[in-house]
Design a protein around this motif. Structure first.
Motif, short mmCIF file in Angstrom:
data_model
loop_
_atom_site.label_atom_id
_atom_site.label_comp_id
_atom_site.label_asym_id
_atom_site.label_seq_id
_atom_site.Cartn_x
_atom_site.Cartn_y
_atom_site.Cartn_z
N CYS A 1 0.83 -1.20 0.00
CA CYS A 1 0.00 0.00 0.00
C CYS A 1 0.87 1.25 0.00
O CYS A 1 0.63 2.19 -0.77
N ARG A 2 1.87 1.27 0.85
CA ARG A 2 2.76 2.44 0.91
C ARG A 2 3.47 2.65 -0.42
O ARG A 2 3.58 3.78 -0.91
N GLN A 3 3.94 1.56 -1.01
CA GLN A 3 4.66 1.67 -2.29
C GLN A 3 3.74 2.23 -3.38
O GLN A 3 4.15 3.12 -4.15
N LEU A 4 2.53 1.76 -3.44
CA LEU A 4 1.60 2.19 -4.48
C LEU A 4 1.13 3.63 -4.26
O LEU A 4 0.96 4.40 -5.22
N LEU A 5 0.97 4.01 -2.99
CA LEU A 5 0.52 5.38 -2.70
C LEU A 5 1.65 6.40 -2.88
O LEU A 5 1.37 7.59 -3.06
N ASP A 6 2.89 5.94 -2.85
CA ASP A 6 4.03 6.85 -3.01
C ASP A 6 4.29 7.21 -4.48
O ASP A 6 5.12 8.07 -4.76
N ARG A 7 3.60 6.54 -5.39
CA ARG A 7 3.77 6.84 -6.80
C ARG A 7 3.31 8.27 -7.11
O ARG A 7 2.38 8.78 -6.49
N ASP A 8 3.97 8.90 -8.08
CA ASP A 8 3.54 10.23 -8.51
C ASP A 8 2.11 10.19 -9.03
O ASP A 8 1.32 11.09 -8.79
N ASN A 9 1.82 9.14 -9.78
CA ASN A 9 0.50 8.96 -10.37
C ASN A 9 -0.15 7.75 -9.69
O ASN A 9 -0.21 6.68 -10.25
N ARG A 10 -0.61 7.97 -8.47
CA ARG A 10 -1.05 6.82 -7.66
C ARG A 10 -2.33 6.19 -8.23
O ARG A 10 -3.10 6.85 -8.94
N PRO A 11 -2.60 4.94 -7.87
CA PRO A 11 -3.79 4.25 -8.39
C PRO A 11 -5.08 4.93 -7.91
O PRO A 11 -5.11 5.54 -6.83
N THR A 12 -6.11 4.79 -8.71
CA THR A 12 -7.44 5.25 -8.27
C THR A 12 -8.20 4.12 -7.60
O THR A 12 -9.25 4.35 -6.99
N ALA A 13 -7.68 2.89 -7.70
CA ALA A 13 -8.31 1.73 -7.07
C ALA A 13 -7.24 0.74 -6.64
O ALA A 13 -6.19 0.63 -7.29
N LEU A 14 -7.49 0.03 -5.54
CA LEU A 14 -6.61 -1.03 -5.07
C LEU A 14 -7.39 -2.35 -5.06
O LEU A 14 -8.52 -2.41 -4.55
N PHE A 15 -6.78 -3.38 -5.61
CA PHE A 15 -7.36 -4.72 -5.59
C PHE A 15 -6.41 -5.57 -4.74
O PHE A 15 -5.29 -5.85 -5.14
N VAL A 16 -6.86 -5.97 -3.55
CA VAL A 16 -6.02 -6.75 -2.63
C VAL A 16 -6.36 -8.23 -2.84
O VAL A 16 -7.30 -8.76 -2.24
N ALA A 17 -5.59 -8.90 -3.67
CA ALA A 17 -5.86 -10.29 -4.02
C ALA A 17 -4.99 -11.25 -3.20
O ALA A 17 -4.74 -12.38 -3.62
N ASN A 18 -4.51 -10.80 -2.07
CA ASN A 18 -3.77 -11.59 -1.10
C ASN A 18 -4.49 -11.33 0.22
O ASN A 18 -4.31 -10.29 0.85
N HIS A 19 -5.35 -12.29 0.62
CA HIS A 19 -6.30 -12.01 1.70
C HIS A 19 -5.64 -11.56 2.99
O HIS A 19 -6.09 -10.60 3.63
N GLU A 20 -4.57 -12.22 3.40
CA GLU A 20 -3.91 -11.84 4.65
C GLU A 20 -3.40 -10.41 4.62
O GLU A 20 -3.22 -9.78 5.67
N SER A 21 -3.16 -9.89 3.42
CA SER A 21 -2.63 -8.53 3.29
C SER A 21 -3.70 -7.45 3.42
O SER A 21 -3.37 -6.26 3.48
N SER A 22 -4.96 -7.83 3.47
CA SER A 22 -6.04 -6.84 3.53
C SER A 22 -5.91 -5.93 4.75
O SER A 22 -6.09 -4.71 4.66
N LEU A 23 -5.58 -6.52 5.91
CA LEU A 23 -5.44 -5.71 7.13
C LEU A 23 -4.32 -4.69 6.98
O LEU A 23 -4.43 -3.55 7.43
#
Length: 341
Positions: A231-253
């Motif tokens: 999450c931190r890596q994706l949010l640190d992008r200059d052009n961050r995502p408009t949506a996140l798909f968490v397809a690794n269940h344990e990572s949801s928290l």
């Protein structure tokens, strides 16, 4: 000093032969129901406990089945444990639940221990690194059913979710809402579930004419820390995502924590879609949309398959590559919305 109560003690108290006591306590209709009930009551009063391993050496059945999963954080594993234990108990078996932390060395030691205990069967979510041990167990006459993941190094009966289709449906849903920068947090690519969910994501993008961008994908171990770092890596992008798909269940928290620490609101600031449902997701505000992998149906089918192979009239245990899939489905709630223009 307390002495161990033996089968002979139970037989003496019940005024029956040792062989009659043995048959009655084993159940299965070899003695009358009244005799079984009386012997079981006397055995309980005396504190008699059968030697399961010794009985297994004689009967070639311990009535024990191993159930091996990575953790109980994953909702699917909790459901698997509950369903399999209930189904096995109804058939006179006991489940031995083992946790491996998705660690191949722990898994190897667990498989060897269960083999030493002469379990009648095994249901396992494999790491994919101990196929030879599983194949040897199967070849020795102990049926093995893999669940959630496939071990690609060997041919074993396997029950899986429709992970490629599930990830495709989830990504397609976000694309239909207008999202074009979709961040993906996914499991290890050495695992079938990790690879198949990534493949479903990629197929949906390709069909929409969107080039696959590896920098929008964070793959890692099945744990909350993977979600937080992704999450931190994706949010640190200059052009961050408009949506996140968490397809690794344990990572949801971990993803939920990462969004909270940046004060990013779902779905106002970013849409969020998770994989595998848990009751807590429906209670969240906003309630979290998910791709449900059908954990209950997977568990029921895995139990069905193993129990069928444990029945006395079952065909000889031979390695089988037969694979079963449980359909995944999208559950839309309030955590995804059309992209703002």
């Amino acid at each position: 000093m307390q002495t161990t109560v033996t089968l002979r003690d139970v037989a003496r108290a019940a005024k029956v032969s040792v062989s009659t006591a043995s048959r009655a306590l084993a159940g299965g209709g070899l003695t009358s129901r009244a005799t079984e009930n009386r012997l079981q009551r006397i055995a309980a009063e005396l504190g008699y406990r059968p030697n399961t391993l010794a009985r297994g050496l004689k009967t070639r059945s311990t009535r024990l089945v191993g159930l091996v999963v990575h953790n109980l954080t994953n909702a699917s594993f909790r459901v698997l444990a509950e369903v399999v234990q209930r189904r096995l108990r109804a058939e006179g078996y006991q489940a031995l639940l083992c946790i491996t932390a998705d660690d191949p060395e722990q898994e190897a030691a667990t498989i060897e221990t269960l083999a030493d205990q002469r379990v009648d069967g095994l249901i396992i979510c494999p790491t994919g690194r101990n196929g030879a041990l599983l194949a040897a167990l199967e070849a020795s006459g102990t049926p093995v059913t893999c669940v959630v993941r496939r071990d690609e190094s060997v041919e074993l009966e396997t029950v899986l979710a429709a992970d490629p289709e599930g990830a495709y449906a989830g990504t397609r849903h976000l694309l239909d809402l207008g999202h074009r920068r979709i961040g993906l947090v996914v499991g290890r690519q050495e695992t079938t579930s990790g690879r198949e969910r990534l493949s479903g994501y990629r197929r949906a993008l390709e069909e929409a004419g969107i080039a696959f961008d590896p920098s929008l994908v964070h793959a890692g171990r099945y744990e909350p820390e993977t979600g937080l770092s992704g999450c931190r890596q994706l949010l640190d992008r200059d052009n961050r995502p408009t949506a996140l798909f968490v397809a690794n269940h344990e990572s949801s928290l971990g993803v939920l924590r990462g969004l909270a620490e940046r004060d990013i609101a779902v779905p106002d600031d970013i849409s969020l879609l998770c994989y595998e449902d848990v009751p807590g997701f429906a209670w969240q505000r906003p309630a979290i949309s998910v791709v449900d992998s059908g954990a209950n149906a997977m568990a029921e089918l895995a139990a069905d398959r193993l129990l069928q192979r444990l029945r006395p009239n079952a065909a000889p245990h031979v390695a089988t590559a037969r694979e079963y899939r449980i359909g995944a489905r999208l559950i839309q709630r309030q955590s995804c919305r059309p992209v703002a223009h």
